[in-house]
Design a protein around this motif. Structure first.
Motif, short mmCIF file in Angstrom:
data_model
loop_
_atom_site.label_atom_id
_atom_site.label_comp_id
_atom_site.label_asym_id
_atom_site.label_seq_id
_atom_site.Cartn_x
_atom_site.Cartn_y
_atom_site.Cartn_z
N GLU A 1 48.60 -2.87 -33.36
CA GLU A 1 48.17 -3.78 -34.43
C GLU A 1 49.03 -5.04 -34.47
O GLU A 1 48.81 -5.91 -35.29
CB GLU A 1 48.26 -3.08 -35.80
CG GLU A 1 47.44 -1.81 -35.93
CD GLU A 1 45.93 -2.08 -35.85
OE1 GLU A 1 45.20 -1.20 -35.41
OE2 GLU A 1 45.51 -3.21 -36.22
N HIS B 1 52.31 -5.02 -35.19
CA HIS B 1 53.48 -4.91 -36.07
C HIS B 1 54.74 -4.86 -35.21
O HIS B 1 54.81 -4.04 -34.30
CB HIS B 1 53.40 -3.65 -36.94
CG HIS B 1 52.18 -3.60 -37.81
ND1 HIS B 1 51.34 -2.51 -37.84
CD2 HIS B 1 51.65 -4.53 -38.65
CE1 HIS B 1 50.35 -2.76 -38.69
NE2 HIS B 1 50.50 -3.97 -39.19
N VAL C 1 55.31 0.48 -39.46
CA VAL C 1 54.49 -0.13 -40.52
C VAL C 1 53.20 0.67 -40.77
O VAL C 1 52.92 1.10 -41.89
CB VAL C 1 54.12 -1.59 -40.15
CG1 VAL C 1 53.27 -2.23 -41.24
CG2 VAL C 1 55.40 -2.40 -39.91
N CYS C 2 52.44 0.93 -39.69
CA CYS C 2 51.15 1.58 -39.89
C CYS C 2 51.11 3.01 -39.35
O CYS C 2 50.13 3.74 -39.55
CB CYS C 2 50.04 0.75 -39.24
SG CYS C 2 50.15 0.75 -37.42
N CYS D 1 54.54 3.52 -35.11
CA CYS D 1 54.81 2.23 -35.75
C CYS D 1 55.44 2.45 -37.11
O CYS D 1 55.00 3.28 -37.91
CB CYS D 1 53.50 1.45 -35.90
SG CYS D 1 53.70 -0.05 -36.87
N CYS E 1 53.39 -2.31 -32.14
CA CYS E 1 52.26 -1.39 -32.06
C CYS E 1 51.02 -2.17 -31.66
O CYS E 1 51.06 -3.39 -31.56
CB CYS E 1 52.06 -0.66 -33.39
SG CYS E 1 51.18 -1.67 -34.60
ZN LIG Z 1 51.57 -0.91 -36.60
#
Ligand SMILES: [Zn+2]
Length: 139
Positions: free
Chosen positions: A10, A12, A37-38, A35, A8
């Motif tokens: 970010e 991740h 994760v986020c 994503c 992503c």
């Molecule tokens: Zn992410």
């Protein structure tokens, strides 16, 4: 199925499976990827990692197979003796001597004590120790 490593915005990294490359493109194009994760929808392929189905190798050998050549030879010898020879049990010395004296060619196997073995060998009766315990004794 194809596996993609995704990333992503970010940074991740995660992996996901897709039906095909086109399926991935379709989902990504419609912003349907997120994503892991986020949850960001700005996901892109980091690195393509197609997964090839690897067939699990069969075991090197069946479990019942002899572990080594020596065992294999012993197993073969045992099979031959038990198939071709007559088991005479504790009468081995007596029978071996009788067969020898009668000049018969009857193969037999059985048990004999040390004294009987010594006597047979001294009288020139051709006998040999078996490298295994006869079946009737082993079981
Ligand atoms: Zn992410």
């Amino acid at each position: 199925m194809i596996r993609y490593a995704l990333k992503c915005k970010e940074g991740h990294g995660f992996e996901s499976w897709f039906q095909s490359a086109a399926a991935f493109e379709g989902l990504a194009g419609r912003g349907l990827l997120s994503c892991a994760v986020c949850g960001s929808a700005e996901v892109e392929k980091a690195l393509m990692a197609p997964k090839v189905a690897v067939q699990s190798k069969p075991p090197a050998k069946p479990l019942s197979a002899p572990a080594n050549p020596v065992e294999a030879r012993l197993a073969a010898l045992r099979q031959k003796v038990e198939r071709d020879a007559t088991y005479v049990g504790g009468k081995f010395a007596e029978e071996a001597r009788r067969i020898h004296d009668a000049q018969e060619e009857t193969p037999i196997y059985g048990e004999a004590n040390a004294q009987q073995v010594k006597g047979l060998l001294e009288d020139g009766v051709p006998i040999a120790p078996l490298p295994f315990v006869p079946k009737s004794k082993a079981n």
